[in-house]
Design a protein around this motif. Sequence first.
Motif, mmCIF file in Angstrom:
data_model
loop_
_atom_site.group_PDB
_atom_site.id
_atom_site.type_symbol
_atom_site.label_atom_id
_atom_site.label_comp_id
_atom_site.label_asym_id
_atom_site.label_seq_id
_atom_site.Cartn_x
_atom_site.Cartn_y
_atom_site.Cartn_z
ATOM 1 N N ALA B 4 8.218 5.088 37.601
ATOM 2 C CA ALA B 4 7.130 4.229 38.098
ATOM 3 C C ALA B 4 6.087 4.002 37.010
ATOM 4 O O ALA B 4 5.596 2.886 36.819
ATOM 5 C CB ALA B 4 6.490 4.872 39.317
ATOM 6 N N ALA B 5 5.759 5.057 36.285
ATOM 7 C CA ALA B 5 4.757 4.930 35.227
ATOM 8 C C ALA B 5 5.266 4.030 34.113
ATOM 9 O O ALA B 5 4.529 3.196 33.578
ATOM 10 C CB ALA B 5 4.400 6.309 34.683
ATOM 11 N N GLU B 6 6.538 4.175 33.780
ATOM 12 C CA GLU B 6 7.112 3.327 32.719
ATOM 13 C C GLU B 6 7.065 1.860 33.117
ATOM 14 O O GLU B 6 6.741 0.992 32.317
ATOM 15 C CB GLU B 6 8.571 3.748 32.480
ATOM 16 N N HIS B 7 7.369 1.633 34.387
ATOM 17 C CA HIS B 7 7.375 0.264 34.897
ATOM 18 C C HIS B 7 5.963 -0.327 34.804
ATOM 19 O O HIS B 7 5.776 -1.444 34.311
ATOM 20 C CB HIS B 7 7.874 0.273 36.343
ATOM 21 N N ALA B 8 4.996 0.470 35.246
ATOM 22 C CA ALA B 8 3.601 0.007 35.215
ATOM 23 C C ALA B 8 3.178 -0.298 33.790
ATOM 24 O O ALA B 8 2.476 -1.272 33.523
ATOM 25 C CB ALA B 8 2.690 1.059 35.837
ATOM 26 N N HIS B 9 3.598 0.547 32.858
ATOM 27 C CA HIS B 9 3.251 0.375 31.459
ATOM 28 C C HIS B 9 3.731 -0.943 30.888
ATOM 29 O O HIS B 9 3.011 -1.616 30.160
ATOM 30 C CB HIS B 9 3.893 1.505 30.644
ATOM 31 N N ARG B 10 4.955 -1.288 31.194
ATOM 32 C CA ARG B 10 5.532 -2.504 30.618
ATOM 33 C C ARG B 10 4.810 -3.751 31.086
ATOM 34 O O ARG B 10 4.705 -4.727 30.364
ATOM 35 C CB ARG B 10 7.028 -2.584 30.975
ATOM 36 N N ARG B 11 4.264 -3.692 32.313
ATOM 37 C CA ARG B 11 3.626 -4.885 32.876
ATOM 38 C C ARG B 11 2.165 -4.998 32.475
ATOM 39 O O ARG B 11 1.513 -5.995 32.767
ATOM 40 C CB ARG B 11 3.702 -4.829 34.409
ATOM 41 N N ARG B 12 1.649 -3.980 31.834
ATOM 42 C CA ARG B 12 0.211 -3.870 31.754
ATOM 43 C C ARG B 12 -0.351 -4.520 30.483
ATOM 44 O O ARG B 12 0.305 -4.524 29.447
ATOM 45 C CB ARG B 12 -0.062 -2.396 31.834
ATOM 46 N N ARG B 13 -1.553 -5.020 30.570
ATOM 47 C CA ARG B 13 -2.220 -5.632 29.411
ATOM 48 C C ARG B 13 -3.033 -4.573 28.679
ATOM 49 O O ARG B 13 -3.504 -3.603 29.263
ATOM 50 C CB ARG B 13 -3.139 -6.760 29.886
ATOM 51 N N ARG B 14 -3.198 -4.779 27.383
ATOM 52 C CA ARG B 14 -3.970 -3.817 26.585
ATOM 53 C C ARG B 14 -5.466 -4.119 26.696
ATOM 54 O O ARG B 14 -5.875 -5.248 26.952
ATOM 55 C CB ARG B 14 -3.516 -3.887 25.124
ATOM 56 N N VAL B 15 -6.265 -3.094 26.479
ATOM 57 C CA VAL B 15 -7.714 -3.209 26.700
ATOM 58 C C VAL B 15 -8.472 -2.751 25.451
ATOM 59 O O VAL B 15 -8.315 -1.608 25.003
ATOM 60 C CB VAL B 15 -8.152 -2.384 27.924
ATOM 61 N N ALA B 16 -9.276 -3.639 24.912
ATOM 62 C CA ALA B 16 -10.050 -3.355 23.697
ATOM 63 C C ALA B 16 -11.498 -3.050 24.042
ATOM 64 O O ALA B 16 -12.057 -3.617 24.986
ATOM 65 C CB ALA B 16 -10.008 -4.570 22.768
ATOM 66 N N VAL B 17 -12.091 -2.177 23.251
ATOM 67 C CA VAL B 17 -13.553 -1.975 23.309
ATOM 68 C C VAL B 17 -14.150 -2.838 22.205
ATOM 69 O O VAL B 17 -13.849 -2.644 21.027
ATOM 70 C CB VAL B 17 -13.929 -0.503 23.051
ATOM 71 N N THR B 18 -15.009 -3.785 22.599
ATOM 72 C CA THR B 18 -15.558 -4.712 21.598
ATOM 73 C C THR B 18 -17.074 -4.618 21.447
ATOM 74 O O THR B 18 -17.643 -5.254 20.572
ATOM 75 C CB THR B 18 -15.189 -6.168 21.930
ATOM 76 N N GLY B 19 -17.713 -3.832 22.315
ATOM 77 C CA GLY B 19 -19.174 -3.689 22.185
ATOM 78 C C GLY B 19 -19.631 -2.384 22.792
ATOM 79 O O GLY B 19 -19.058 -1.931 23.787
ATOM 80 N N ILE B 20 -20.659 -1.787 22.184
ATOM 81 C CA ILE B 20 -21.224 -0.563 22.750
ATOM 82 C C ILE B 20 -22.747 -0.614 22.679
ATOM 83 O O ILE B 20 -23.324 -1.164 21.744
ATOM 84 C CB ILE B 20 -20.697 0.715 22.052
ATOM 85 N N GLY B 21 -23.361 -0.035 23.708
ATOM 86 C CA GLY B 21 -24.823 0.048 23.761
ATOM 87 C C GLY B 21 -25.241 1.392 24.327
ATOM 88 O O GLY B 21 -24.584 1.911 25.230
ATOM 89 N N ALA B 79 -24.736 -3.756 24.189
ATOM 90 C CA ALA B 79 -23.271 -3.836 24.087
ATOM 91 C C ALA B 79 -22.802 -5.285 23.974
ATOM 92 O O ALA B 79 -21.895 -5.606 23.189
ATOM 93 C CB ALA B 79 -22.624 -3.149 25.297
ATOM 94 N N ILE B 80 -23.441 -6.171 24.747
ATOM 95 C CA ILE B 80 -23.037 -7.582 24.728
ATOM 96 C C ILE B 80 -23.394 -8.210 23.380
ATOM 97 O O ILE B 80 -22.595 -8.956 22.797
ATOM 98 C CB ILE B 80 -23.688 -8.331 25.917
ATOM 99 N N GLU B 81 -24.555 -7.874 22.885
ATOM 100 C CA GLU B 81 -24.931 -8.386 21.563
ATOM 101 C C GLU B 81 -23.969 -7.858 20.495
ATOM 102 O O GLU B 81 -23.520 -8.594 19.614
ATOM 103 C CB GLU B 81 -26.364 -7.974 21.229
ATOM 104 N N ASP B 82 -23.630 -6.582 20.620
ATOM 105 C CA ASP B 82 -22.700 -5.950 19.674
ATOM 106 C C ASP B 82 -21.324 -6.628 19.706
ATOM 107 O O ASP B 82 -20.647 -6.746 18.682
ATOM 108 C CB ASP B 82 -22.582 -4.466 20.051
ATOM 109 N N ALA B 83 -20.937 -7.085 20.890
ATOM 110 C CA ALA B 83 -19.627 -7.737 21.045
ATOM 111 C C ALA B 83 -19.653 -9.185 20.561
ATOM 112 O O ALA B 83 -18.623 -9.863 20.566
ATOM 113 C CB ALA B 83 -19.191 -7.692 22.511
ATOM 114 N N GLY B 84 -20.833 -9.663 20.176
ATOM 115 C CA GLY B 84 -20.945 -11.055 19.742
ATOM 116 C C GLY B 84 -20.988 -12.015 20.913
ATOM 117 O O GLY B 84 -20.516 -13.149 20.830
ATOM 118 N N GLY B 85 -21.535 -11.558 22.025
ATOM 119 C CA GLY B 85 -21.662 -12.420 23.197
ATOM 120 C C GLY B 85 -20.499 -12.257 24.153
ATOM 121 O O GLY B 85 -19.573 -11.483 23.902
#
Lengths: 79, 405
Positions: B4-21, B79-85
């Motif tokens: 089940a976990a493998e299946h979920a993994h294949r379908r899943r989108r990657r998530v980036a951190v682009t801003g921090i505050g 964080a939003i400013e750090d992410a460039g909007g």
Amino acid sequence: MADDATFDKFRSCAVEVLQVPADKVIPEASFSGDLDADSLDLVEFVMALEEAFEITVDESELQGVETVGQAYELVTSKL
Amino acid sequence: MTLAAEHAHRRRRRVAVTGIGVVSCCGTGKDAFFDGLCAPAPQGIRRVPDFDPTAWFDPKVARQTDRFAQFSVAAAAMAIEDAGGLHADPLRAGVIFGTGVGGLETLQEQLGVLIAKGARRVSPRLVPMMMANAGAAAISMRWELRGPCETVVTACAAGTHSIGNAFRLIADGRCDLVITGGAEAAINDVGGQPSIGVAAFTNMTAMSTSGISRPFDVRRDGFVIAEGGAALVLEEYERAEARGAHIYAEVLGAASTADAYHITAPAPGGSGAIACMELALEDAGLAPGQITHINGHGTSTPLNDLAEAEAINKVFGNPGPPVTSIKGVTGHSLAAAGALEAVAVILSLERQLIPPTDGLDQLDPEIHLDVVTGGPRPFSPGPVLSNSFGFGGHNGCLVIGPASP
């Protein structure tokens, strides 16, 4: 209308609660349009007036009160 | 990994951190914060010094916003400013922001008004100021984010759970961008009266009587309470790459479990924490040996630190990867803690440096961990685990790794 000191007290409540410059608190100023006050701001403002002037304002009395001048009339009518 | 976990993994989108505050006792803004983590701790209760809400709000709105929500908005703004909007369809942009106790200071203030002046003087702003979702709502309104806007309230795990839930919204395809994190402000005196938050935590005997935060130390005697807030901008990875965003890190996995045991004490042997760490690893598709560092919950309470150490040994062996607790510096800021620690992890990855556990002089002989102490330790960035455990038996774990195309 009452004296200048009374209006000064009224105005300082508005300045404090509504965070507006004193020179914008003029009789013809409308709360929603000129002073950017929403309904909760008006409740807070009335509470401040009740305390400052030691009066009681019933919610029903606020019907139709849209300007500084109207609110001031309401307050002075109770003094 | 299960099927089940493998299946979920294949379908899943990657998530980036682009801003921090960050708004914290040891620095506001990411650079000041990380420098603060590597410097001697502030003394006593960890308040945010010189926070000026009018840097983020017009004076009228500042008056109508509890300090915890002010921290939420300030951290989000940075964080939003750090992410460039913000770069997303508003309906696909969300807010998941945690707090432990919400606007406790406003509640205390208005209780004072109620007692002194009666019910007719209680502020009509009390409810919208104190409600736990006030911070999330303020962020959503300010930046017109119209996707899911929710608050997680799981005490000291709320920041971590918020980031985990935000990660899930993007991974599962509901959102392309989420502002997430946590904030807490429940330790200031109000109207000349001592803080009810400090009084309550003191009487729980969870707080240090020495006023020194020393996670994993043999002399640790409780946590030092703190306030603060931290926010992350999470974005779907490929979109972030395509717009040329600076990608700090990737959220690789998250997990949430409950002890179902006691309202404040951790389950013996850290069973709930073990399950949470194992699920987070499985969610990230990683083996324990692939974790290069653990940012611990490490509150400096006798019970937490021992249970957490046992749990880490159970999952990672003895001593396992290097562990640090930034709470030696930051103290324990409840819901803000997990968010501040996620930021610490992200900056550790970027700077290839693990901040030390301040206050730790003599490791508890019953704790068998490789705790980073004495000064920051260089490390080769790889997947990092961040732990949070909250009153109520709430466990939260995040796995965050370096950016990789």
